[in-house]
Every structure is written in structure tokens, then in C-alpha cells.
Design an enzyme around this catalytic site. Sequence first.
Site, PDB file in Angstrom:
ATOM      1  N   THR A  93       0.820  -1.214   0.000  1.00  0.00           N
ATOM      2  CA  THR A  93       0.000   0.000   0.000  1.00  0.00           C
ATOM      3  C   THR A  93       0.855   1.265   0.000  1.00  0.00           C
ATOM      4  O   THR A  93       2.024   1.223   0.432  1.00  0.00           O
ATOM      5  CB  THR A  93      -0.896  -0.017   1.258  1.00  0.00           C
ATOM      6  OG1 THR A  93      -1.475   1.257   1.449  1.00  0.00           O
ATOM      7  CG2 THR A  93      -0.111  -0.350   2.522  1.00  0.00           C
ATOM      8  N   ASP A  94       0.265   2.369  -0.424  1.00  0.00           N
ATOM      9  CA  ASP A  94       0.955   3.668  -0.333  1.00  0.00           C
ATOM     10  C   ASP A  94       1.081   4.136   1.117  1.00  0.00           C
ATOM     11  O   ASP A  94       1.881   5.017   1.421  1.00  0.00           O
ATOM     12  CB  ASP A  94       0.249   4.736  -1.181  1.00  0.00           C
ATOM     13  CG  ASP A  94      -1.222   4.981  -0.818  1.00  0.00           C
ATOM     14  OD1 ASP A  94      -1.752   4.287   0.082  1.00  0.00           O
ATOM     15  OD2 ASP A  94      -1.849   5.859  -1.447  1.00  0.00           O
ATOM     16  N   GLU A  95       0.286   3.538   2.029  1.00  0.00           N
ATOM     17  CA  GLU A  95       0.235   4.042   3.407  1.00  0.00           C
ATOM     18  C   GLU A  95       1.553   3.835   4.149  1.00  0.00           C
ATOM     19  O   GLU A  95       1.801   4.477   5.167  1.00  0.00           O
ATOM     20  CB  GLU A  95      -0.929   3.399   4.167  1.00  0.00           C
ATOM     21  CG  GLU A  95      -2.230   3.585   3.414  1.00  0.00           C
ATOM     22  CD  GLU A  95      -3.490   3.401   4.234  1.00  0.00           C
ATOM     23  OE1 GLU A  95      -3.438   3.478   5.462  1.00  0.00           O
ATOM     24  OE2 GLU A  95      -4.540   3.189   3.601  1.00  0.00           O
ATOM     25  N   TYR A 105      -1.955  -0.578  10.984  1.00  0.00           N
ATOM     26  CA  TYR A 105      -2.099  -1.224   9.666  1.00  0.00           C
ATOM     27  C   TYR A 105      -0.866  -0.952   8.800  1.00  0.00           C
ATOM     28  O   TYR A 105      -0.217  -1.883   8.303  1.00  0.00           O
ATOM     29  CB  TYR A 105      -3.371  -0.730   8.959  1.00  0.00           C
ATOM     30  CG  TYR A 105      -3.385  -1.042   7.470  1.00  0.00           C
ATOM     31  CD1 TYR A 105      -3.445  -2.358   7.017  1.00  0.00           C
ATOM     32  CD2 TYR A 105      -3.322  -0.025   6.515  1.00  0.00           C
ATOM     33  CE1 TYR A 105      -3.433  -2.659   5.650  1.00  0.00           C
ATOM     34  CE2 TYR A 105      -3.315  -0.310   5.157  1.00  0.00           C
ATOM     35  CZ  TYR A 105      -3.372  -1.623   4.720  1.00  0.00           C
ATOM     36  OH  TYR A 105      -3.364  -1.911   3.385  1.00  0.00           O
ATOM     37  N   LYS A 160       2.086  -3.496   7.384  1.00  0.00           N
ATOM     38  CA  LYS A 160       2.375  -3.684   5.951  1.00  0.00           C
ATOM     39  C   LYS A 160       3.842  -3.324   5.657  1.00  0.00           C
ATOM     40  O   LYS A 160       4.503  -3.991   4.855  1.00  0.00           O
ATOM     41  CB  LYS A 160       1.439  -2.819   5.082  1.00  0.00           C
ATOM     42  CG  LYS A 160      -0.019  -3.242   5.086  1.00  0.00           C
ATOM     43  CD  LYS A 160      -0.272  -4.622   4.485  1.00  0.00           C
ATOM     44  CE  LYS A 160      -0.048  -4.686   2.999  1.00  0.00           C
ATOM     45  NZ  LYS A 160      -0.460  -6.012   2.448  1.00  0.00           N
TER      46      LYS A 160
HETATM   47  P1  NAD Z   1      -9.709  -7.338   2.173  1.00  0.00           P
HETATM   48  O1  NAD Z   1      -9.693  -7.022   3.627  1.00  0.00           O
HETATM   49  O2  NAD Z   1     -10.936  -7.044   1.377  1.00  0.00           O
HETATM   50  O3  NAD Z   1      -9.388  -8.890   1.954  1.00  0.00           O
HETATM   51  C1  NAD Z   1      -8.389  -9.558   2.661  1.00  0.00           C
HETATM   52  C2  NAD Z   1      -8.561 -11.064   2.390  1.00  0.00           C
HETATM   53  O4  NAD Z   1      -7.504 -11.747   3.085  1.00  0.00           O
HETATM   54  C3  NAD Z   1      -9.882 -11.636   2.908  1.00  0.00           C
HETATM   55  O5  NAD Z   1     -10.446 -12.483   1.940  1.00  0.00           O
HETATM   56  C4  NAD Z   1      -9.469 -12.407   4.159  1.00  0.00           C
HETATM   57  O6  NAD Z   1     -10.320 -13.515   4.428  1.00  0.00           O
HETATM   58  C5  NAD Z   1      -8.060 -12.854   3.789  1.00  0.00           C
HETATM   59  N1  NAD Z   1      -7.223 -13.111   4.972  1.00  0.00           N
HETATM   60  C6  NAD Z   1      -7.070 -12.318   6.066  1.00  0.00           C
HETATM   61  N2  NAD Z   1      -6.247 -12.908   6.952  1.00  0.00           N
HETATM   62  C7  NAD Z   1      -5.834 -14.075   6.390  1.00  0.00           C
HETATM   63  C8  NAD Z   1      -4.964 -15.118   6.806  1.00  0.00           C
HETATM   64  N3  NAD Z   1      -4.329 -15.070   7.995  1.00  0.00           N
HETATM   65  N4  NAD Z   1      -4.772 -16.172   5.986  1.00  0.00           N
HETATM   66  C9  NAD Z   1      -5.412 -16.246   4.784  1.00  0.00           C
HETATM   67  N5  NAD Z   1      -6.267 -15.301   4.354  1.00  0.00           N
HETATM   68  C10 NAD Z   1      -6.469 -14.229   5.140  1.00  0.00           C
HETATM   69  O7  NAD Z   1      -8.438  -6.583   1.569  1.00  0.00           O
HETATM   70  P2  NAD Z   1      -8.275  -5.855   0.157  1.00  0.00           P
HETATM   71  O8  NAD Z   1      -8.816  -4.485   0.248  1.00  0.00           O
HETATM   72  O9  NAD Z   1      -8.729  -6.773  -0.918  1.00  0.00           O
HETATM   73  O10 NAD Z   1      -6.682  -5.730   0.120  1.00  0.00           O
HETATM   74  C11 NAD Z   1      -5.897  -6.796  -0.413  1.00  0.00           C
HETATM   75  C12 NAD Z   1      -4.435  -6.428  -0.282  1.00  0.00           C
HETATM   76  O11 NAD Z   1      -4.178  -5.214  -0.964  1.00  0.00           O
HETATM   77  C13 NAD Z   1      -3.982  -6.211   1.167  1.00  0.00           C
HETATM   78  O12 NAD Z   1      -2.704  -6.760   1.308  1.00  0.00           O
HETATM   79  C14 NAD Z   1      -3.955  -4.696   1.316  1.00  0.00           C
HETATM   80  O13 NAD Z   1      -3.001  -4.313   2.271  1.00  0.00           O
HETATM   81  C15 NAD Z   1      -3.567  -4.272  -0.087  1.00  0.00           C
HETATM   82  N6  NAD Z   1      -4.038  -2.943  -0.506  1.00  0.00           N
HETATM   83  C16 NAD Z   1      -5.359  -2.619  -0.393  1.00  0.00           C
HETATM   84  C17 NAD Z   1      -5.795  -1.360  -0.841  1.00  0.00           C
HETATM   85  C18 NAD Z   1      -7.248  -0.959  -0.772  1.00  0.00           C
HETATM   86  O14 NAD Z   1      -7.574   0.195  -1.096  1.00  0.00           O
HETATM   87  N7  NAD Z   1      -8.159  -1.842  -0.432  1.00  0.00           N
HETATM   88  C19 NAD Z   1      -4.868  -0.461  -1.393  1.00  0.00           C
HETATM   89  C20 NAD Z   1      -3.531  -0.857  -1.493  1.00  0.00           C
HETATM   90  C21 NAD Z   1      -3.124  -2.100  -1.056  1.00  0.00           C
HETATM   91  P1  TYD Z   2     -10.666   4.180   4.083  1.00  0.00           P
HETATM   92  O1  TYD Z   2     -11.626   3.799   3.007  1.00  0.00           O
HETATM   93  O2  TYD Z   2     -10.830   3.574   5.441  1.00  0.00           O
HETATM   94  O3  TYD Z   2      -9.201   3.936   3.523  1.00  0.00           O
HETATM   95  P2  TYD Z   2      -7.755   4.386   4.144  1.00  0.00           P
HETATM   96  O4  TYD Z   2      -7.907   4.815   5.527  1.00  0.00           O
HETATM   97  O5  TYD Z   2      -7.009   3.120   4.015  1.00  0.00           O
HETATM   98  O6  TYD Z   2      -7.263   5.475   3.236  1.00  0.00           O
HETATM   99  O7  TYD Z   2     -10.731   5.741   4.267  1.00  0.00           O
HETATM  100  C1  TYD Z   2     -10.486   6.640   3.183  1.00  0.00           C
HETATM  101  C2  TYD Z   2     -10.508   8.039   3.762  1.00  0.00           C
HETATM  102  O8  TYD Z   2     -11.852   8.327   4.196  1.00  0.00           O
HETATM  103  C3  TYD Z   2      -9.618   8.216   4.983  1.00  0.00           C
HETATM  104  O9  TYD Z   2      -9.038   9.506   4.953  1.00  0.00           O
HETATM  105  C4  TYD Z   2     -10.581   8.111   6.155  1.00  0.00           C
HETATM  106  C5  TYD Z   2     -11.879   8.654   5.587  1.00  0.00           C
HETATM  107  N1  TYD Z   2     -13.134   8.073   6.156  1.00  0.00           N
HETATM  108  C6  TYD Z   2     -14.140   8.915   6.594  1.00  0.00           C
HETATM  109  O10 TYD Z   2     -14.024  10.169   6.551  1.00  0.00           O
HETATM  110  N2  TYD Z   2     -15.277   8.344   7.094  1.00  0.00           N
HETATM  111  C7  TYD Z   2     -15.443   6.991   7.182  1.00  0.00           C
HETATM  112  O11 TYD Z   2     -16.503   6.529   7.694  1.00  0.00           O
HETATM  113  C8  TYD Z   2     -14.393   6.137   6.696  1.00  0.00           C
HETATM  114  C9  TYD Z   2     -14.527   4.648   6.758  1.00  0.00           C
HETATM  115  C10 TYD Z   2     -13.253   6.734   6.174  1.00  0.00           C
END
Ligand code: NAD
Ligand code: TYD
Length: 354
Positions: A135-137, A161, A165
Site C-alpha cells: 500500500t501507499d500508506e 495497519y 504492511k
Molecule cells: P480485504 O480485507 O478485502 O481482503 C483480505 C482477504 O484476506 C480476505 O479475503 C481475508 O479472508 C483474507 N485473509 C485475512 N487474513 C488471512 C490469513 N491469515 N490467511 C489467509 N487469508 C487471510 O483486503 P483488500 O482491500 O482486498 O486488500 C488486499 C491487499 O491489498 C492487502 O494486502 C492490502 O493491504 C492491499 N491494498 C489494499 C488497498 C485498498 O484500497 N483496499 C490499497 C492498497 C493495497
Molecule cells: P478508508 O476507506 O478507510 O481507507 P484508508 O484509511 O485506508 O485510506 O478511508 C479513506 C478516507 O476516508 C480516509 O481519509 C478516512 C476517511 N473516512 C471517513 O471520513 N469516514 C469513514 O466513515 C471512513 C470509513 C473513512
Amino acid sequence: METTILVTGGAGFIGSNFILHWMAQEKTGVVNLDKLTYAGNLHNLQSISAEQPYQFVRGDICDRDAVRELFARCRPQAVVHFAAESHVDRSIHGPDDFVRTNVNGTFALLEEARAYWAGLSASEQERFRFLHISTDEVFGSLGADDPPFCEITQYSPNSPYSASKAGADHLVRAYHHTYGLPTLTTNCSNNYGPFQFPEKLIPLVILNARNGKPLPVYGDGQNVRDWLFVEDHCRAIRTVLSRGKNGETYNIGGWSEKRNIEIVETICSLLDEMCPNDPVVPHRQLITFVKDRPGHDRRYAMDARKIERELGWKPQETFESGIRKTIQWYLQNDPWVKEVTAGSYRQWIATQYS
Ligand code: NAD
Ligand code: TYD
């Protein structure tokens, strides 16, 4: 070595979009290892037909024996590692699972991948890839005028989080540097699109707005995120897997920085047009500023020029086209919404927004 890829966390938001995208594009089989936490949902993968070379295995990436057995049985040519605890607010309430899965789980997977890789022939070793999705975070928070994060920006994670990561990213780097494991890491900005669990901003706002519930905006709503439509992320991952340089990291982003309040207002305007008969219209009346997230990062922005220059990937969707598609998807998938918002989801919403 079979032409199979091992996907971890493939029942989650990005993982399931990736598997659907992969199955539509490639002949290679997919084995999906997922623990099915609250965030994992096999209904996301319902459209994969029984004839396709796809297999689901319920399991935990921390379970070394199970992971070892899986490597031996499916003999993957690549691992695409999505499995993680992914929600910042949950990491603030309970960081344990984040360290367990994101750090220890990635370590377990790396150890088993290394042992498996060591037993491959030279040509198979050459071909093998461990692609870690991050992630960018991990880069921390930017000021309004700072340049976007690039691949050499110093890591400064601020939430449990992002720290977990970052720990995983460092382990992946070390396994390449020390043991020669062929790794790739991608750091991506905020994704949105179909199948996103409605604890995250965009789906939460869509569903609350439709139901006449408050739209919680943290703090002053001026925090900035870069947004990428999930299908573009899936294309980027496929590109990195096929053409990425062994050991490299690639930043992936949408060139689409938005303030949170802009996101919420855009969704409200689109819903006014698409759902004029909702209980509260105009939907923006529901916007409610709430207590800020502790340690809330102010701004993320991604410089995604390396992947464009070296691998020829750039996003195809604009935020305007992607958000419209996303809203349409949530409107057309009511049974999915009903299923994921039952049970423990209600408990989370009550805890977080009480
Ligand atoms: P998500 O929370 O929707 O899904 C996570 C999945 O991992 C779920 O299906 C869960 O059951 C599985 N999981 C959790 N713990 C596990 C374990 N111990 N063993 C096996 N499976 C397990 O997450 P997402 O939003 O799809 O993100 C996927 C990846 O991308 C993550 O690594 C996250 O850090 C990264 N990422 C997400 C975003 C975003 O905006 N969602 C952005 C950048 C990077
Ligand atoms: P989120 O979707 O939780 O992603 P991340 O924290 O990983 O960037 O949140 C996106 C942005 O929206 C973040 O700045 C937090 C804000 N946010 C709200 O303002 N209200 C909400 O209820 C949630 C879930 C997020």
C-alpha cells in the site's frame, strides 16, 4: 512446476477482482488460499464456472504446515500475496490480528516459498515470482505541497495497519536481498470498485446514502487520498507479474487525488441523479462531520511513472467513470449487499460510529 498461480486472500475485495480478471485473461490455473475472515466472501467468485482451472482452499497463511503442503501439491509458478487485515480503523481498535497476519503471516509464506523455490530446477527458479501486494500508506503522510510518493520515498508508517504492511514489505525485500528469492512488490493507492466491503469510505457512503443514514466524514473532510479503480489495479498486477524486474518495487496509482469531502459529495450528486426516490434527497443533507480518526494521515499521493515508463501500464478509468461504474454495481447487487451487511457488520458499525 505447473502453470498455476497461488493467490492468497483471493476472497477479499482486490483478490477476488484479481482472480476474476485473471481467469478471463489467462489460461493458467489459480489456487486461492483464504482464511475467510469477515472480509472474505466466496460469493464474489460465484461466476467462475466449474470447468475453469480454479480451486479454493480455506486456510491461514500463518499455518506453515498447511502452506507447505499446498506448495508441494499445487507447485505454483508464482505467488500473488493479497492476504492481509486491511482496515485502518480496525487496526486502531485491535492491532493484534494485523501484526499476526500481515507480519507473521507474510513471514510464514516467505519461509515456505523459499523452501519450495530452493527445490525447483534452475529454469523453474528463474521463472518463479513472489508478488507482494502492498500500500501507499507505508510512506506516511504528505503535506499539501509535497511531491507524491515514489519508489525510493522513505518509509514512515503511522497506523498499526501501515506499520504491519511496512514490516511485511521489509521482509519481502530482505528475502530477495539475502536469499535471492525472486520477489516483486507493488505499493498501490486506495482502491474502489465492485465487491468492496462497506467498512471502507466509498461503499459505506453509497449504502448509507441509499438508506437515509448519516454519511460520516472524519475531521474536516480535507484529507486527501489517491483513488484507483480496482480493475486498473488488477491489470497493473498482471503487468508486473509478467514483465516486472526481479527484486523491484512498483508504485501504482490513479493520478486522481481527491479530498474526502469531494468523494462524498460526488457520490451524493450521482445518487441524486440515479436514485431520485431514495428516502433522503438531496443525499448531501446526510453528510455528518464526526470525530477524526486518531493519527489520521493528511495526504497520500502516488508517483506512478516508473510502472508506466518501464512496463507500459497506466490507468484506463478516470475517477468520474470508475465511481459511476462502482455505484451502478452496488445498485445492481442488492443480494450481495444484504448478505455482507448482516451479522457482524452491524456490530462493527455500532462500535465505530456510536
Ligand atoms: P480485504 O480485507 O478485502 O481482503 C483480505 C482477504 O484476506 C480476505 O479475503 C481475508 O479472508 C483474507 N485473509 C485475512 N487474513 C488471512 C490469513 N491469515 N490467511 C489467509 N487469508 C487471510 O483486503 P483488500 O482491500 O482486498 O486488500 C488486499 C491487499 O491489498 C492487502 O494486502 C492490502 O493491504 C492491499 N491494498 C489494499 C488497498 C485498498 O484500497 N483496499 C490499497 C492498497 C493495497
Ligand atoms: P478508508 O476507506 O478507510 O481507507 P484508508 O484509511 O485506508 O485510506 O478511508 C479513506 C478516507 O476516508 C480516509 O481519509 C478516512 C476517511 N473516512 C471517513 O471520513 N469516514 C469513514 O466513515 C471512513 C470509513 C473513512
